[in-house]
Design a protein around this motif. Structure first.
Motif, PDB file in Angstrom:
ATOM      1  N   GLY A  77       5.584  -7.371  23.134  1.00 13.31           N
ATOM      2  CA  GLY A  77       6.529  -6.469  22.494  1.00 13.31           C
ATOM      3  C   GLY A  77       6.264  -5.034  22.881  1.00 13.31           C
ATOM      4  O   GLY A  77       5.391  -4.737  23.692  1.00 13.31           O
ATOM      5  N   VAL A  78       7.049  -4.156  22.273  1.00 13.60           N
ATOM      6  CA  VAL A  78       6.946  -2.724  22.538  1.00 13.60           C
ATOM      7  C   VAL A  78       6.835  -1.991  21.203  1.00 13.60           C
ATOM      8  O   VAL A  78       7.461  -2.370  20.213  1.00 13.60           O
ATOM      9  CB  VAL A  78       8.154  -2.213  23.374  1.00 13.60           C
ATOM     10  CG1 VAL A  78       9.457  -2.409  22.632  1.00 13.60           C
ATOM     11  CG2 VAL A  78       7.965  -0.772  23.788  1.00 13.60           C
ATOM     12  N   TYR A  79       5.975  -0.967  21.187  1.00 13.28           N
ATOM     13  CA  TYR A  79       5.812  -0.150  19.989  1.00 13.28           C
ATOM     14  C   TYR A  79       6.983   0.826  19.889  1.00 13.28           C
ATOM     15  O   TYR A  79       7.273   1.550  20.838  1.00 13.28           O
ATOM     16  CB  TYR A  79       4.481   0.614  20.022  1.00 13.28           C
ATOM     17  CG  TYR A  79       3.303  -0.309  19.867  1.00 13.28           C
ATOM     18  CD1 TYR A  79       2.919  -0.746  18.609  1.00 13.28           C
ATOM     19  CD2 TYR A  79       2.585  -0.755  20.970  1.00 13.28           C
ATOM     20  CE1 TYR A  79       1.841  -1.613  18.458  1.00 13.28           C
ATOM     21  CE2 TYR A  79       1.523  -1.626  20.827  1.00 13.28           C
ATOM     22  CZ  TYR A  79       1.151  -2.046  19.565  1.00 13.28           C
ATOM     23  OH  TYR A  79       0.095  -2.904  19.415  1.00 13.28           O
ATOM     24  N   ARG A  80       7.621   0.838  18.736  1.00 19.10           N
ATOM     25  CA  ARG A  80       8.732   1.766  18.494  1.00 19.10           C
ATOM     26  C   ARG A  80       8.255   3.002  17.745  1.00 19.10           C
ATOM     27  O   ARG A  80       8.773   4.091  17.938  1.00 19.10           O
ATOM     28  CB  ARG A  80       9.824   1.081  17.679  1.00 19.10           C
ATOM     29  CG  ARG A  80      10.459  -0.098  18.374  1.00 19.10           C
ATOM     30  CD  ARG A  80      11.857   0.258  18.839  1.00 19.10           C
ATOM     31  NE  ARG A  80      12.482  -0.820  19.573  1.00 19.10           N
ATOM     32  CZ  ARG A  80      13.318  -1.702  19.049  1.00 19.10           C
ATOM     33  NH1 ARG A  80      13.613  -1.651  17.769  1.00 19.10           N
ATOM     34  NH2 ARG A  80      13.859  -2.637  19.803  1.00 19.10           N
ATOM     35  N   GLU A  81       7.287   2.800  16.833  1.00 23.51           N
ATOM     36  CA  GLU A  81       6.795   3.909  16.011  1.00 23.51           C
ATOM     37  C   GLU A  81       5.297   3.705  15.783  1.00 23.51           C
ATOM     38  O   GLU A  81       4.857   2.591  15.491  1.00 23.51           O
ATOM     39  CB  GLU A  81       7.543   3.900  14.678  1.00 23.51           C
ATOM     40  CG  GLU A  81       7.301   5.084  13.802  1.00 23.51           C
ATOM     41  CD  GLU A  81       8.094   4.998  12.496  1.00 23.51           C
ATOM     42  OE1 GLU A  81       7.604   5.552  11.498  1.00 23.51           O
ATOM     43  OE2 GLU A  81       9.175   4.371  12.473  1.00 23.51           O
ATOM     44  N   VAL A  82       4.534   4.777  15.942  1.00 24.32           N
ATOM     45  CA  VAL A  82       3.093   4.739  15.718  1.00 24.32           C
ATOM     46  C   VAL A  82       2.718   5.984  14.916  1.00 24.32           C
ATOM     47  O   VAL A  82       2.845   7.105  15.415  1.00 24.32           O
ATOM     48  CB  VAL A  82       2.305   4.718  17.054  1.00 24.32           C
ATOM     49  CG1 VAL A  82       0.800   4.743  16.784  1.00 24.32           C
ATOM     50  CG2 VAL A  82       2.688   3.506  17.892  1.00 24.32           C
ATOM     51  N   VAL A  83       2.289   5.786  13.671  1.00 23.83           N
ATOM     52  CA  VAL A  83       1.845   6.886  12.821  1.00 23.83           C
ATOM     53  C   VAL A  83       0.440   6.519  12.348  1.00 23.83           C
ATOM     54  O   VAL A  83       0.274   5.836  11.339  1.00 23.83           O
ATOM     55  CB  VAL A  83       2.802   7.100  11.618  1.00 23.83           C
ATOM     56  CG1 VAL A  83       2.325   8.286  10.777  1.00 23.83           C
ATOM     57  CG2 VAL A  83       4.234   7.302  12.087  1.00 23.83           C
ATOM     58  N   GLU A  84      -0.567   6.932  13.113  1.00 20.37           N
ATOM     59  CA  GLU A  84      -1.952   6.584  12.795  1.00 20.37           C
ATOM     60  C   GLU A  84      -2.405   7.329  11.555  1.00 20.37           C
ATOM     61  O   GLU A  84      -2.141   8.530  11.453  1.00 20.37           O
ATOM     62  CB  GLU A  84      -2.849   6.932  13.983  1.00 20.37           C
ATOM     63  CG  GLU A  84      -4.268   6.500  13.789  1.00 20.37           C
ATOM     64  CD  GLU A  84      -5.161   6.748  15.018  1.00 20.37           C
ATOM     65  OE1 GLU A  84      -6.374   6.584  14.866  1.00 20.37           O
ATOM     66  OE2 GLU A  84      -4.661   7.099  16.080  1.00 20.37           O
ATOM     67  N   PRO A  85      -3.071   6.686  10.621  1.00 21.21           N
ATOM     68  CA  PRO A  85      -3.439   5.272  10.507  1.00 21.21           C
ATOM     69  C   PRO A  85      -2.569   4.521   9.498  1.00 21.21           C
ATOM     70  O   PRO A  85      -3.047   3.605   8.839  1.00 21.21           O
ATOM     71  CB  PRO A  85      -4.873   5.362   9.991  1.00 21.21           C
ATOM     72  CG  PRO A  85      -4.816   6.529   9.020  1.00 21.21           C
ATOM     73  CD  PRO A  85      -3.795   7.497   9.629  1.00 21.21           C
ATOM     74  N   THR A  91       8.354  -4.463  18.348  1.00 20.18           N
ATOM     75  CA  THR A  91       9.091  -5.701  18.559  1.00 20.18           C
ATOM     76  C   THR A  91       8.089  -6.832  18.729  1.00 20.18           C
ATOM     77  O   THR A  91       6.925  -6.604  19.082  1.00 20.18           O
ATOM     78  CB  THR A  91      10.010  -5.615  19.779  1.00 20.18           C
ATOM     79  OG1 THR A  91       9.206  -5.391  20.953  1.00 20.18           O
ATOM     80  CG2 THR A  91      11.037  -4.490  19.643  1.00 20.18           C
ATOM     81  N   TRP A  92       8.552  -8.053  18.492  1.00 21.00           N
ATOM     82  CA  TRP A  92       7.662  -9.221  18.547  1.00 21.00           C
ATOM     83  C   TRP A  92       8.454 -10.395  19.103  1.00 21.00           C
ATOM     84  O   TRP A  92       9.410 -10.852  18.498  1.00 21.00           O
ATOM     85  CB  TRP A  92       7.152  -9.529  17.141  1.00 21.00           C
ATOM     86  CG  TRP A  92       6.153 -10.629  17.051  1.00 21.00           C
ATOM     87  CD1 TRP A  92       4.870 -10.615  17.513  1.00 21.00           C
ATOM     88  CD2 TRP A  92       6.343 -11.907  16.434  1.00 21.00           C
ATOM     89  NE1 TRP A  92       4.251 -11.813  17.218  1.00 21.00           N
ATOM     90  CE2 TRP A  92       5.140 -12.619  16.556  1.00 21.00           C
ATOM     91  CE3 TRP A  92       7.412 -12.521  15.795  1.00 21.00           C
ATOM     92  CZ2 TRP A  92       4.976 -13.903  16.067  1.00 21.00           C
ATOM     93  CZ3 TRP A  92       7.243 -13.808  15.297  1.00 21.00           C
ATOM     94  CH2 TRP A  92       6.034 -14.477  15.446  1.00 21.00           C
ATOM     95  N   GLY A  93       8.073 -10.830  20.285  1.00 19.10           N
ATOM     96  CA  GLY A  93       8.786 -11.941  20.903  1.00 19.10           C
ATOM     97  C   GLY A  93       8.005 -12.516  22.067  1.00 19.10           C
ATOM     98  O   GLY A  93       6.794 -12.316  22.178  1.00 19.10           O
ATOM     99  N   SER A  94       8.724 -13.199  22.923  1.00 17.66           N
ATOM    100  CA  SER A  94       8.120 -13.765  24.129  1.00 17.66           C
ATOM    101  C   SER A  94       8.242 -12.769  25.268  1.00 17.66           C
ATOM    102  O   SER A  94       9.196 -11.988  25.308  1.00 17.66           O
ATOM    103  CB  SER A  94       8.840 -15.059  24.515  1.00 17.66           C
ATOM    104  OG  SER A  94       8.683 -16.025  23.498  1.00 17.66           O
ATOM    105  N   PRO A  95       7.293 -12.784  26.218  1.00 17.54           N
ATOM    106  CA  PRO A  95       7.421 -11.905  27.368  1.00 17.54           C
ATOM    107  C   PRO A  95       8.770 -12.152  28.046  1.00 17.54           C
ATOM    108  O   PRO A  95       9.202 -13.284  28.185  1.00 17.54           O
ATOM    109  CB  PRO A  95       6.263 -12.319  28.280  1.00 17.54           C
ATOM    110  CG  PRO A  95       5.267 -12.944  27.352  1.00 17.54           C
ATOM    111  CD  PRO A  95       6.083 -13.606  26.275  1.00 17.54           C
ATOM    112  N   GLY A  96       9.436 -11.079  28.403  1.00 17.27           N
ATOM    113  CA  GLY A  96      10.728 -11.209  29.064  1.00 17.27           C
ATOM    114  C   GLY A  96      11.906 -11.145  28.119  1.00 17.27           C
ATOM    115  O   GLY A  96      13.040 -10.972  28.561  1.00 17.27           O
ATOM    116  N   ASP A  97      11.660 -11.282  26.802  1.00 16.94           N
ATOM    117  CA  ASP A  97      12.747 -11.119  25.841  1.00 16.94           C
ATOM    118  C   ASP A  97      13.260  -9.680  25.894  1.00 16.94           C
ATOM    119  O   ASP A  97      12.477  -8.748  26.116  1.00 16.94           O
ATOM    120  CB  ASP A  97      12.273 -11.387  24.402  1.00 16.94           C
ATOM    121  CG  ASP A  97      12.088 -12.858  24.094  1.00 16.94           C
ATOM    122  OD1 ASP A  97      12.391 -13.697  24.961  1.00 16.94           O
ATOM    123  OD2 ASP A  97      11.628 -13.157  22.974  1.00 16.94           O
ATOM    124  N   ALA A  98      14.544  -9.498  25.666  1.00 15.01           N
ATOM    125  CA  ALA A  98      15.106  -8.152  25.580  1.00 15.01           C
ATOM    126  C   ALA A  98      14.551  -7.467  24.341  1.00 15.01           C
ATOM    127  O   ALA A  98      14.609  -8.021  23.241  1.00 15.01           O
ATOM    128  CB  ALA A  98      16.623  -8.228  25.514  1.00 15.01           C
TER     129      ALA A  98
END
Length: 155
Positions: A77-85, A91-98
């Motif tokens: 997946g890809v991180y859309r938002e990161v606010v540490e901590p 996103t959460w899926g299989s590699p290659g998913d849109a």
């Protein structure tokens, strides 16, 4: 007893309180060495060499769970938002998913001093306790994390 609720048709939320500071739980989600120890339900493994994490907006992650029968479950997946901590959205899926069609996970960490309340929300997949599928898989993974924390495995 951990609070676990299911809402709507294509989403669910699991809330847990861990006996660890927020920074420790943040690290559990963002450090590949830590993630490999619990990013899977009980009885499944996630080999450390399969875990790659680039924690920044637009950064990607991937890992592969391996079931006892050898079946592999690659996940990415890809991180859309990161606010540490305190907050991760990815996103959460299989590699290659849109990425725009993949389920979206939001993890919010509330600082309770020596404890942390984690709210895990998955939007895009239905889940209920006892489904023997995605909900139960994540609930089991959180049990694995809780046991690891209790054993002093993370510092």
């Amino acid at each position: 007893m951990p609070e676990q609720t299911a809402t709507g048709e294509k989403q669910f939320t699991i809330t847990r309180v861990f006996d660890a500071p927020r920074e420790t739980i943040w690290r559990a989600w963002t450090d590949p060495d830590e993630a490999a120890t619990w990013w899977h339900p009980r009885g499944v493994t996630t080999p450390r060499e399969s875990v790659e994490i680039d924690v920044r907006p637009g950064g990607r992650y991937r890992y592969t769970m391996i079931a006892p029968d050898g079946t592999e479950y690659p996940t990415a997946g890809v991180y859309r938002e990161v606010v540490e901590p305190e907050r991760l959205v990815f996103t959460w899926g299989s590699p290659g998913d849109a990425d725009d069609a993949a389920p979206l996970i939001t993890v919010t960490l509330a600082d309770l001093g020596d404890r942390t309340e984690m709210t895990f929300h998955l939007d895009g997949i239905a889940g209920v306790p006892g489904d023997d599928n995605v909900y139960d898989g994540w609930a089991s993974a959180f049990d694995v994390l809780d046991e690891r924390l209790g054993a002093g495995g993370q510092r």
